[in-house]
Write an enzyme that holds these catalytic residues in place. Sequence first.
Site, mmCIF file in Angstrom:
data_model
loop_
_atom_site.group_PDB
_atom_site.id
_atom_site.type_symbol
_atom_site.label_atom_id
_atom_site.label_comp_id
_atom_site.label_asym_id
_atom_site.label_seq_id
_atom_site.Cartn_x
_atom_site.Cartn_y
_atom_site.Cartn_z
ATOM 1 N N ASP A 202 7.423 8.205 -9.321
ATOM 2 C CA ASP A 202 6.073 7.658 -9.171
ATOM 3 C C ASP A 202 5.164 8.245 -10.245
ATOM 4 O O ASP A 202 5.624 9.033 -11.074
ATOM 5 C CB ASP A 202 5.526 7.935 -7.759
ATOM 6 C CG ASP A 202 4.660 6.775 -7.265
ATOM 7 O OD1 ASP A 202 3.694 6.424 -7.972
ATOM 8 O OD2 ASP A 202 4.952 6.219 -6.192
ATOM 9 N N HIS A 272 3.619 2.116 -11.187
ATOM 10 C CA HIS A 272 3.759 3.530 -10.773
ATOM 11 C C HIS A 272 4.623 4.287 -11.789
ATOM 12 O O HIS A 272 5.570 4.983 -11.418
ATOM 13 C CB HIS A 272 4.341 3.618 -9.357
ATOM 14 C CG HIS A 272 3.354 3.176 -8.303
ATOM 15 N ND1 HIS A 272 2.248 3.925 -7.975
ATOM 16 C CD2 HIS A 272 3.291 2.066 -7.529
ATOM 17 C CE1 HIS A 272 1.549 3.288 -7.028
ATOM 18 N NE2 HIS A 272 2.169 2.162 -6.739
ATOM 19 N N GLU A 336 2.238 -2.849 -6.388
ATOM 20 C CA GLU A 336 1.022 -2.344 -7.030
ATOM 21 C C GLU A 336 1.185 -2.191 -8.546
ATOM 22 O O GLU A 336 1.012 -1.103 -9.085
ATOM 23 C CB GLU A 336 0.639 -0.996 -6.403
ATOM 24 C CG GLU A 336 0.366 -1.131 -4.912
ATOM 25 C CD GLU A 336 0.038 0.200 -4.225
ATOM 26 O OE1 GLU A 336 -0.800 0.169 -3.320
ATOM 27 O OE2 GLU A 336 0.599 1.243 -4.590
HETATM 28 C C1 ACM Z 1 3.185 0.764 -0.870
HETATM 29 O O1 ACM Z 1 2.699 1.300 0.135
HETATM 30 N N1 ACM Z 1 2.509 0.742 -2.016
HETATM 31 C C2 ACM Z 1 4.485 0.142 -0.831
#
Ligand code: ACM
Length: 773
Positions: A202, A272, A336
């Site tokens: 991440d 990410h 995201e």
């Molecule tokens: C998430 O909670 N962004 C998968």
Amino acid sequence: MKTINLLFLFVLYSICLISCQESDSGQTIGIIPQPTSLQTAQGHFTLTSKTPLNIVKGADDLGPACKFFSELVARSLGSPLLTEQGETKTGAINIYIDTTLAKEAYTLHVTGKAIDIKAGSSSAVFYAFQSLRQMMPVSIEKGEKQPAIEIPDVTIQDQPRFAYRGLMLDVCRHLFSLDEIKTYIDMLAMHKMNRFHWHLTDDQGWRIEIKKYPELTKIGSMRKETVIGRNSGKYDGQAYGGFYTQEDIKEIVQYAADRYITVIPEIELPGHASAALASYPELGCTGGPYKVVGEWGVFDDVFCAGNDKTFEFFQNVFDEIIPLFPSEYIHVGGDECPKTAWKKCPKCQKRIKKEGLKNEHELQSYFIHRIENYLNSKGKKIIGWDEILEGGISQTATIMSWRGTKGGIEAAQKGNQVIMTPNTYAYLDYYQSLDTKNEPFAIGGYVPVEKVYSLEPTEGLTPEEGNMIIGVQGNLWTEYIPNFSQVQYMVLPRMAAIAEIGWTPAKLKNYENFVGRTIALMERYDALGYNYAKHIMSVSGKTSFDEEKSCIRLTLAPNYQQAAIHYTVDGSIPTLQSPVYKEPLDITSDCDIRAQLFRNGKAIGKEFNQSFKISQAVKKKARLQNKISEVYAAQGSRTLTDGIRGTVDFRDGNWVGTCNDDMILVVDFEQPTTYSKVNVGCLNKVGDWICLPVAIRVYASENENDYTQVAEIKDIANREEFKEEGIHNITLNIENGKSRFVKVVVERQKFLPEDHPGAGNAAYVFLDEIEID
Ligand code: ACM
Ligand code: ZN
């Protein structure tokens, strides 16, 4: 009298029947997750160190199940159980693998003579052992020495409802040791869960060694510092990081496999990506520089989709990942991913043109498909967060529905497999209580155990579509979870609810019954030294106004019936000697109520605590004349005259707020009454758009028409004593106050101040109590 006693006994007996099953040897059988069918009988089997594990018909991978059970009881019995092979016999635990059964199905038959386990596979034998474990005394978890263990006679037929029963752990935001990860896996095993989703990469850290790309762990695993609180702009100044070597990974994968748990790695793409880009800046759209971020959120710097090097990178990364994880599935993230960088990047734009893509959303889909094709060519399938639905997905991709259940429903209707992990039910990083000041600081949200338990993964789907739901998972993101003790607190016992959703037939689910079994399981958590949340065993309190008696009435309720509430009214700690709560309490004077559940002579769960200050206004009719915000109305007028003060959390139910009107409260004492002061509880929280009032005026009247002003305070916000954020008591003294009606007018500040980010918008005024004494 006799009838009453008999009735009482019958009620007690009925409660016990629905909650757990009492065996005739006196032991209570309460297993989580609730088995498909369970029948108790009279008698028990006596397990000693001489009891063999007798394999009547085995399987290649049965060893770890037998080893687990043998080691579980060996500490108490003094030596491990011997394993042997032979025909079914008495005095043994007979194990028979019957491949005509469903893979994870088992039957467990305990009699005085033997324990017979018939199972579809070795994992199912392991589940039978977990059921046996929950029927044995808690003392075995601590290895307390005993010559024999009595296991009550029972017949269980059991199999899981869903094939996928998982829990995710984010090790990027905070890192956990190998021993802690193993404990997490032990927790999964105890609840018959079978998937460990390991979130390994991440923005804040890359946590898995990739030999071809050493910078990923040299640079990408360390962040310079970590933000304090919720992106406050202040940092702790401490470098933070670490990673798992490939040897570590193998150790964990094997540890999980020995508990019939599959580890699913998550390698996040295309978003990410900060930690990876900081290590290899050429993989980003601008070439950097990038850094391993120390804040929380979603970041614009993502993997460049126009650069073939990005895909070469992932192919090489997966070439090292694949041999480490036997899992059929690899999680590729997909959530995201902002499109900001791609919009400005010539390489990404060129890719869009060349591939005939409509926009950056299709570019994301192109990215996922290209990675998926590679993984498919290596015999693996992908799991992705529900964002991967945007732009279309292949038939073999499995969706993890996290933004509610909508994405999962859509995917199931398209014929894709789905794992339900909706944030509204299954995000275990969310608060589990509204009393947030007494909770470890968390990301937000509110998902109590009961809410988790209420998830029905196939809701909104036809039976055929429902078949596409392969399971459920609880997710633990760790931005605000810096240590493993807090990890346990957040997941226990909510993971027990996830486990039961994943295992137990929907028609057998029953929250009250689940609570009883969970409380029994908590004794096992205690014995194992697990930290866990106790809200499930709490007392809740509700106030109402009794018109006849003209007083506040407090009704207490245990959320668990097999326990008694003991309470005190003077602020002292409730004990077994304190009165037992039997009926609602009339609150007629100032008091501090504390209430506690007791079970088997011991205090259990969270205490209830509520102070009341009974001013003259509390006992009388009070009416708010103005409109109040529906969202913050609480109980309307009564909220301001219920004797209960609010906390700094303006959503705690004890505040009344408005941004439309001044707040005007009229109290009718029904006859001329004397008073000498009015106190108004106000909140000053300008950051939340809540300002102190400009002025407060008090008026007196005998007929509710002709009012005379008897007190006034002006220019409140500019007074030194009210400058601080928080709750303020603004008191107006009244000389010779005496009247039937009292009207309190709280003049709202109309607009937020000039230097406020919301300047020009209406300001809120929030009051919790108006006391007249
Ligand atoms: C998430 O909670 N962004 C998968
Ligand atoms: Zn790019």
